[in-house]
Design an enzyme around this catalytic site. Structure first.
Site, PDB file in Angstrom:
ATOM      1  N   CYS A 195       0.830  -1.211   0.000  1.00 56.72           N
ATOM      2  CA  CYS A 195       0.000   0.000   0.000  1.00 56.72           C
ATOM      3  C   CYS A 195       0.868   1.266   0.000  1.00 56.72           C
ATOM      4  CB  CYS A 195      -1.002  -0.028   1.141  1.00 56.72           C
ATOM      5  SG  CYS A 195      -2.451   0.960   0.764  1.00 56.72           S
ATOM      6  N   HIS A 216      -3.692  -5.133   0.459  1.00 58.33           N
ATOM      7  CA  HIS A 216      -3.128  -5.671   1.708  1.00 58.33           C
ATOM      8  C   HIS A 216      -3.216  -7.197   1.732  1.00 58.33           C
ATOM      9  CE1 HIS A 216      -2.582  -1.872   3.902  1.00 58.33           C
ATOM     10  NE2 HIS A 216      -3.623  -1.455   3.206  1.00 58.33           N
ATOM     11  N   GLU A 237      -1.636  -9.204   3.498  1.00 55.41           N
ATOM     12  CA  GLU A 237      -1.456  -9.762   4.855  1.00 55.41           C
ATOM     13  C   GLU A 237      -2.784 -10.161   5.500  1.00 55.41           C
ATOM     14  OE1 GLU A 237      -1.050  -6.612   3.962  1.00 55.41           O
ATOM     15  OE2 GLU A 237      -1.520  -5.186   5.571  1.00 55.41           O
TER      16      GLU A 237
HETATM   17  N1  GLN Z   1      -2.013   6.825   2.814  1.00 56.56           N
HETATM   18  C1  GLN Z   1      -2.093   6.070   1.601  1.00 56.56           C
HETATM   19  C2  GLN Z   1      -3.439   6.207   0.913  1.00 56.56           C
HETATM   20  O1  GLN Z   1      -4.400   6.607   1.515  1.00 56.56           O
HETATM   21  C3  GLN Z   1      -1.764   4.607   1.843  1.00 56.56           C
HETATM   22  C4  GLN Z   1      -2.765   3.921   2.705  1.00 56.56           C
HETATM   23  C5  GLN Z   1      -2.264   2.590   3.251  1.00 56.56           C
HETATM   24  O2  GLN Z   1      -1.069   2.320   3.225  1.00 56.56           O
HETATM   25  N2  GLN Z   1      -3.166   1.764   3.739  1.00 56.56           N
HETATM   26  O3  GLN Z   1      -3.545   5.924  -0.243  1.00 56.56           O
END
Ligand code: GLN
Length: 536
Positions: free
Chosen positions: A378, A504, A506
């Site tokens: 992410c 994600h 994970e």
């Molecule tokens: N802050 C970033 C976004 O909103 C990444 C979010 C995250 O890593 N879950 O896109």
């Protein structure tokens, strides 16, 4: 009709109620029952999505886009069964429903009160699970008995048990039996007091699980049984274990499934625990080890990266090796790049806001230039994009507009549909989305399929205006959400293992079914680690 098990905690928090609930669920499902877990959280936030991970640990995301308590992660990992938004009931969401109903005039002039309206709404939420034909529903009540906040939940489970009738529900209480060094003794008094407060509100535990660092002698179990009004066989010693995945095996040894099923008037065909035994054996006997650096912002609270922490362990299980995790403060890396030495691999997890971004970018540059396995998740993908833009595409000052609204090269930008959003709760790109993998890519080879589904939680994305130049400079976009043409996976083909994902992974890993990306990441390090050692 579903039977219900209510799990409360006494004495103090952090006793591992989530692990206990998950392990009991595992045992019952290993007996062939259809089981699910609910977590009740007594806070007023509608969901933990707006909470700082420092306060509450990681925010877990489900397929249906729920932003949930991290215990839901334990439930999915142990039960290997998908949770939904409705599996997490917070006081905030219960009050929200009741207040909305009141405004809509649904209470027909009544005074709206904690009893019966709040408790009634809690019971309604439980009943929804009966329609899903679960055999057994486990309900974990957050907080510690004695807290003001959890009282409506305790009252609701008391009422619910009466309404369901005998043999349909049981209460389990998890407590601590501390060892007092100066007296060389285990003490039962805190347990007695905590059960006394529970009985004061009308709940008498059918079973007591005693967390303890020393074996609980028979006379103490008898004492607890006598003072707490619970039969001797139902006072269970829950000894500390080194590895949480051994807890179901430990409970199995103590006949927990048989005792529970007897109380619920259900047959006990016997639990099939072979896969859990295999996991325990691997973790006990593995000799190989890799060191992974996690370059994050919430490193002082280990729970803030709970699912990543676990998924790395699962990746190790798949490779029959142990994974040492070194949590490194990203801001520290900015000034001390030597913190990156002696790592077999580098992982940059998700996150929000500015602090530590430059440290993460530095760590990624180090991994890219030194051919060290790198996994970005992410925000980790977004930082890898910024690093590549600045160092390889020579786009000086490239950045994400999350940090610099007027960046000269906004290589990461806010998603179109996010621009108008002002409500911060539950409004990100959330939950499962499909992703098409490029033929012949590392990702396709790892997943062994071309269409995957993974969970998201973010507002920003790769800015497609820069795709051409990135492609020319050697970055591959190997996973795409086709409907909106969003880049979901990036790879550097010439590198030992350089892969980052906008989602994600994970959240979809478990010890008995490790996520393929984590397994492959750890596998690549194992090769590096062994070569390194051979050189020495
Ligand atoms: N802050 C970033 C976004 O909103 C990444 C979010 C995250 O890593 N879950 O896109």
């Amino acid at each position: 009709m579903s039977k219900f098990i209510f799990i409360t905690g006494g004495v103090l928090s952090s006793l591992g109620k989530g692990i206990a609930s998950s392990s009991i669920g595992t045992l019952l499902s290993a007996n062939g029952y259809r089981v699910t877990n609910i977590k009740c959280d007594p806070y007023i936030n509608v969901d933990p999505g707006t909470m700082n991970p420092f306060q509450h640990g990681e925010v877990y995301v489900t397929d249906d886009g729920g932003e949930m308590d991290l215990d839901l992660g334990h439930y999915e990992r142990f039960l290997n069964h998908r949770m939904e938004k409705k599996n997490n009931i917070t006081s905030g969401s219960v009050y929200n429903t009741v207040i909305q109903k009141e405004r809509a005039g649904k209470y027909l002039g009544q005074t709206v009160q904690v009893i019966p309206h709040i408790t009634g709404e809690i019971k309604n939420r439980f009943r929804k699970f009966e329609q899903d034909n679960y055999d057994i529903v486990l309900v974990e009540i957050g907080g510690t008995v004695g807290d003001i906040e959890s009282l409506p939940f305790l009252e609701a489970i008391r009422e619910f048990a009466i309404e369901k009738g005998r043999g349909e529900t049981i209460f389990i209480h998890l407590t601590l039996v501390p060892y007092i060094k100066s007296a060389s003794e285990l003490k039962t008094k805190p347990t007695q007091h905590s059960v006394a407060s529970l009985r004061q509100i009308g709940i008498s535990p059918d079973m007591i699980f005693c967390r303890t660092e020393k074996e609980l002698p028979e006379d103490l179990r008898r004492k607890i049984s006598l003072f707490c009004n619970t039969d001797y066989n139902s006072v269970i010693e829950a000894l500390d274990v080194g590895n949480i995945y051994e807890v179901p095996l430990l409970y199995h040894k103590k006949n927990v499934d048989r005792i529970i099923l007897e109380k619920l008037h259900l047959p006990c065909p016997g639990a099939q625990m072979k896969r859990w035994q295999q996991v325990a054996t691997i973790m006990r006997t593995a000799r190989k080890k890799v060191r992974v650096g996690i370059i994050g912002k919430y490193v002082n609270l280990r729970d803030a990266y709970k699912s990543i922490d676990e998924a790395l362990t699962h990746g190790g299980i798949k490779n029959r090796c142990l994974v040492e995790k070194v949590f490194i403060e990203a801001a520290h890396v900015e000034k001390n790049p030597e913190a990156l030495k002696n790592l077999d691999g580098i992982l940059v997890p998700g996150g929000f806001g500015m602090r530590g971004i430059e440290g993460k970018i530095k760590a990624i540059k180090f991994a890219r230039e030194n051919n060290i396995p790198f996994f970005g998740i992410c925000l980790g993908l977004q930082c890898a994009v910024i690093e590549f833009a600045r160092s390889v595409c020579k786009l000086k000052g490239a950045n994400t507009t999350e940090i610099e609204a007027k960046a000269p090269y906004p290589v990461i930008d806010i998603m179109e549909e996010q621009k108008e959003i002002t409500d911060l709760g539950g409004s990100m790109r959330l939950g499962a989305y499909p992703c098409r993998l490029e033929r012949g890519s590392r990702a396709a080879g790892i997943y062994k399929t071309r269409l995957i589904e993974e969970r998201h939680r973010h507002r920003y994305e790769f800015n497609n205006a820069y795709r051409e130049i990135f492609l020319k400079k050697g970055m591959r976009f190997t996973g795409i959400f086709e409907k909106s043409d969003l880049a979901e996976i990036i790879e550097l083909p010439g590198h030992k293992w350089f892969l980052a994902v906008q989602f994600h992974p994970e959240f979809k890993s478990s010890p008995v079914a490790p996520h393929p990306l984590f397994a492959s990441f750890i596998g690549s390090m194992l090769e590096t680690g062994i070569k390194k050692r051979q050189k020495k």
